[in-house]
Design an enzyme around this catalytic site. Structure first.
Site, PDB file in Angstrom:
ATOM      1  N   ARG A   1      41.607  89.303  -1.759  1.00 39.97           N
ATOM      2  CA  ARG A   1      42.952  89.474  -2.350  1.00 39.97           C
ATOM      3  C   ARG A   1      42.750  90.025  -3.744  1.00 39.97           C
ATOM      4  O   ARG A   1      42.450  89.298  -4.676  1.00 39.97           O
ATOM      5  CB  ARG A   1      43.684  88.130  -2.402  1.00 39.97           C
TER       6      ARG A   1
ATOM      7  N   SER B   1      52.372  84.035   5.444  1.00 37.95           N
ATOM      8  CA  SER B   1      52.751  83.057   4.408  1.00 37.95           C
ATOM      9  C   SER B   1      54.113  82.477   4.763  1.00 37.95           C
ATOM     10  O   SER B   1      55.039  83.224   5.077  1.00 37.95           O
ATOM     11  CB  SER B   1      52.926  83.740   3.050  1.00 37.95           C
TER      12      SER B   1
ATOM     13  N   LYS C   1      49.662  82.754  -8.903  1.00 34.54           N
ATOM     14  CA  LYS C   1      50.823  83.441  -8.314  1.00 34.54           C
ATOM     15  C   LYS C   1      52.080  82.748  -8.836  1.00 34.54           C
ATOM     16  O   LYS C   1      52.495  81.703  -8.320  1.00 34.54           O
ATOM     17  CB  LYS C   1      50.743  83.394  -6.781  1.00 34.54           C
TER      18      LYS C   1
HETATM   19  C1  LIG Z   1      46.256  81.829   3.170  1.00 31.75           C
HETATM   20  C2  LIG Z   1      47.295  82.503   2.348  1.00 31.75           C
HETATM   21  N1  LIG Z   1      48.515  81.963   2.302  1.00 31.75           N
HETATM   22  C3  LIG Z   1      49.468  82.569   1.547  1.00 31.75           C
HETATM   23  C4  LIG Z   1      49.196  83.715   0.859  1.00 31.75           C
HETATM   24  C5  LIG Z   1      50.255  84.419   0.063  1.00 31.75           C
HETATM   25  O1  LIG Z   1      50.585  85.678   0.623  1.00 31.75           O
HETATM   26  P1  LIG Z   1      51.808  86.505   0.024  1.00 31.75           P
HETATM   27  O2  LIG Z   1      52.975  85.624   0.082  1.00 31.75           O
HETATM   28  O3  LIG Z   1      51.872  87.795   0.682  1.00 31.75           O
HETATM   29  O4  LIG Z   1      51.380  86.711  -1.471  1.00 31.75           O
HETATM   30  P2  LIG Z   1      50.157  87.553  -1.999  1.00 31.75           P
HETATM   31  O5  LIG Z   1      48.919  86.800  -1.738  1.00 31.75           O
HETATM   32  O6  LIG Z   1      50.134  88.863  -1.289  1.00 31.75           O
HETATM   33  O7  LIG Z   1      50.395  87.702  -3.465  1.00 31.75           O
HETATM   34  C6  LIG Z   1      47.902  84.231   0.947  1.00 31.75           C
HETATM   35  N2  LIG Z   1      47.551  85.354   0.304  1.00 31.75           N
HETATM   36  N3  LIG Z   1      46.971  83.610   1.700  1.00 31.75           N
HETATM   37  C1  LIG Z   2      48.189  83.585  -3.007  1.00 33.84           C
HETATM   38  C2  LIG Z   2      49.055  82.413  -3.202  1.00 33.84           C
HETATM   39  N1  LIG Z   2      50.119  82.200  -2.389  1.00 33.84           N
HETATM   40  C3  LIG Z   2      50.800  81.102  -2.712  1.00 33.84           C
HETATM   41  S1  LIG Z   2      50.121  80.334  -4.037  1.00 33.84           S
HETATM   42  C4  LIG Z   2      48.906  81.470  -4.162  1.00 33.84           C
HETATM   43  C5  LIG Z   2      47.840  81.435  -5.194  1.00 33.84           C
HETATM   44  C6  LIG Z   2      46.881  80.312  -5.023  1.00 33.84           C
HETATM   45  O1  LIG Z   2      45.953  80.330  -6.061  1.00 33.84           O
HETATM   46  P1  LIG Z   2      45.319  79.020  -6.664  1.00 33.84           P
HETATM   47  O2  LIG Z   2      44.427  78.446  -5.629  1.00 33.84           O
HETATM   48  O3  LIG Z   2      44.545  79.494  -7.859  1.00 33.84           O
HETATM   49  O4  LIG Z   2      46.428  78.112  -7.060  1.00 33.84           O
END
Ligand SMILES: Cc1ncc(COP(=O)(O)OP(=O)(O)O)c(N)n1
Ligand SMILES: Cc1ncsc1CCOP(=O)(O)O
Ligand SMILES: [Mg+2]
Length: 431
Positions: free
Chosen positions: A41, A110, A139
């Site tokens: 990511r 998600s 995020k």
């Molecule tokens: C395992 C997992 N769960 C949730 C997310 C979040 O995806 P998304 O809502 O598309 O947000 P971004 O990661 O694209 O900013 C994730 N990446 N992985």
């Molecule tokens: C990608 C994403 N989707 C929901 S929360 C998040 C970020 C999670 O990052 P962290 O483990 O540092 O809280």
């Protein structure tokens, strides 16, 4: 359902890395610390940078047999032949993504609510990422999900559920009521200098929430100190067939299954016998040896079996020995009646390196896979247990050189069953 262990899912962010790490070292160390799945990511990378990073990370994941998921970008996922893609509610629609990716690829979605999760499951998602569970700097635009909602999602879905958002050593214990399949973590792994130990701690903390309800043991070298018996079997085999393995080959033999040994020997010595005949000979020689030798239990084994039985923990055997062999040793050592099921990979025509035998045991014991732990001395025979999502404890055995590409799968390591770690951490009594 695809054979994936979702337990510890590392989601990368190069911008957050501790200064001693590159993206590659961080992924490699997370895997060595027991991470079971990687998501690339990289929100601030150009397409070219993302693609180049994906190629490098794919090589690392392939080396350790760890699935690689690409965040957002189906094109990058396909370009590097990743295992799948993770999509959010504002990303490419699931039905279109599935058409593009095909059924063989993993698609994670998600979700923040039960409704979203049910829609994702209905639409053919392979897993859901639920969150953010806690507010996080990684995020800042994510809605928050409660533990109650997470629990409802887990209870109503058949596909795996992982939690994401603010997951760290302090927050993991609160997830316990949901009994989810795994945790997805960015900062609590990427910001650490010692990624191996941080990942291992996070994983073990998460695994602790699954009370041990069943324990599966391997026999030779694990429950029983029988490896010297196998020295004699090998000697007798060489005498009977008039063949001789080199020292180097003997080292390798201890990491081979019976079928592999048979194929190797028949080819090397041009033996006029089938694999089946070779196996029958080994069986005959080992049965003789088992009958004539004194067999010792591994230190602390009897006490542990008694303790587990008293606690109502289900007990099983997963062995490559056939009935004729295991009945002798388990009877001689007086432990055969402890076990609720004895599964022989030879008799069942299943491989211990495949998850099928562990799913079979779990079903028979009526214990969910995550509540099972497998004790084994040979890591090469343990891959099936990890694919099935079991906890894995390796019991040292001097024949095994302890250097396998599967070492990253090990959750715990002990020398024998007297190790206090078993009672204090591996089989956690308090719930
Ligand atoms: C395992 C997992 N769960 C949730 C997310 C979040 O995806 P998304 O809502 O598309 O947000 P971004 O990661 O694209 O900013 C994730 N990446 N992985
Ligand atoms: C990608 C994403 N989707 C929901 S929360 C998040 C970020 C999670 O990052 P962290 O483990 O540092 O809280
Ligand atoms: Mg997204």
């Amino acid at each position: 359902m695809k054979n994936i262990d979702y337990t510890m899912y590392y989601v990368t962010d190069e911008d957050l890395l501790s200064s001693n790490h590159t993206l590659e070292t961080s992924v490699q160390d997370a895997i060595l610390g027991g991470c079971t799945m990687i998501q690339l990511r990289e929100k601030h990378s150009s397409t070219l940078d993302f693609y180049n990073k994906a190629i490098k990370i794919k090589a690392i994941c392939d080396k350790y047999n760890i699935p690689l998921i690409i965040n957002d970008r189906i094109d990058v996922a396909l370009a590097i032949n990743a295992d799948g893609v993770h999509l959010g509610q504002d990303d490419m629609p699931l039905d279109i993504a599935r058409k593009i990716m095909g059924d063989g690829k993993i698609i994670g979605i998600s979700t923040a609510t039960l409704d979203e999760a049910l829609i994702a499951q209905q639409g053919g998602a392979d897993y859901v990422g639920v969150g953010a569970m806690y507010s996080t700097n990684t995020k800042t635009d994510a809605n928050l999900t409660t533990i109650n909602e997470l629990t409802k999602i887990k209870n109503n879905l058949k596909i795996p559920v992982v939690a994401i958002g603010g997951i760290n050593l302090d927050t993991i214990p609160a997830l316990k009521p949901a009994q989810i399949d795994g945790v997805a973590i960015v900062s609590a792994i990427s910001m650490q200098e010692d990624t191996v130990s941080a990942t291992r701690k996070l994983k073990n903390t998460f695994l602790k929430q699954y009370q041990t309800k069943g324990v599966i043991f391997d026999i030779d070298g694990t429950l029983l100190e029988t490896m010297n018996i196998w020295d004699n079997v090998l000697l007798n085999l060489m005498n009977t067939l008039n063949i001789s393995y080199t020292e180097d080959e003997i080292q390798k033999i201890w990491n081979m299954g019976f079928a592999e040994l048979a194929q190797f020997s028949i080819k090397k010595f041009k033996l006029d016998m089938s694999v089946k005949e070779f196996w029958q000979l080994i069986k005959k020689l080992s049965v003789e040896e088992y009958k004539n030798s004194k067999i010792h239990l591994k230190k602390g084994a009897k006490k542990l079996l008694e303790y587990l039985k008293e606690k109502g923990v289900k007990l099983a055997i997963a062995t490559a020995l056939c009935k004729e062999q295991y009945e002798i040793v388990l009877t001689k050592t007086g432990i055969i009646d402890y076990f609720d099921i004895i599964a022989s990979s030879v008799d069942l025509k299943m491989e211990k390196s495949d998850r099928q035998i562990f799913d079979y045991i779990a079903k028979n014991l009526q214990v969910p896979n995550k509540n099972l732990i497998f004790f084994e001395d040979d890591i090469n025979s343990s891959t099936g247990a990890k694919l099935a999502g079991l906890k894995l404890c390796i019991v040292s055995n001097k024949k095994y050189n302890g250097n396998s590409k599967f070492d990253a799968l090990i959750d715990y390591k002990i020398d024998d069953f007297e190790n206090k770690l078993i009672y204090d951490e591996i089989i956690v009594e308090k719930n």
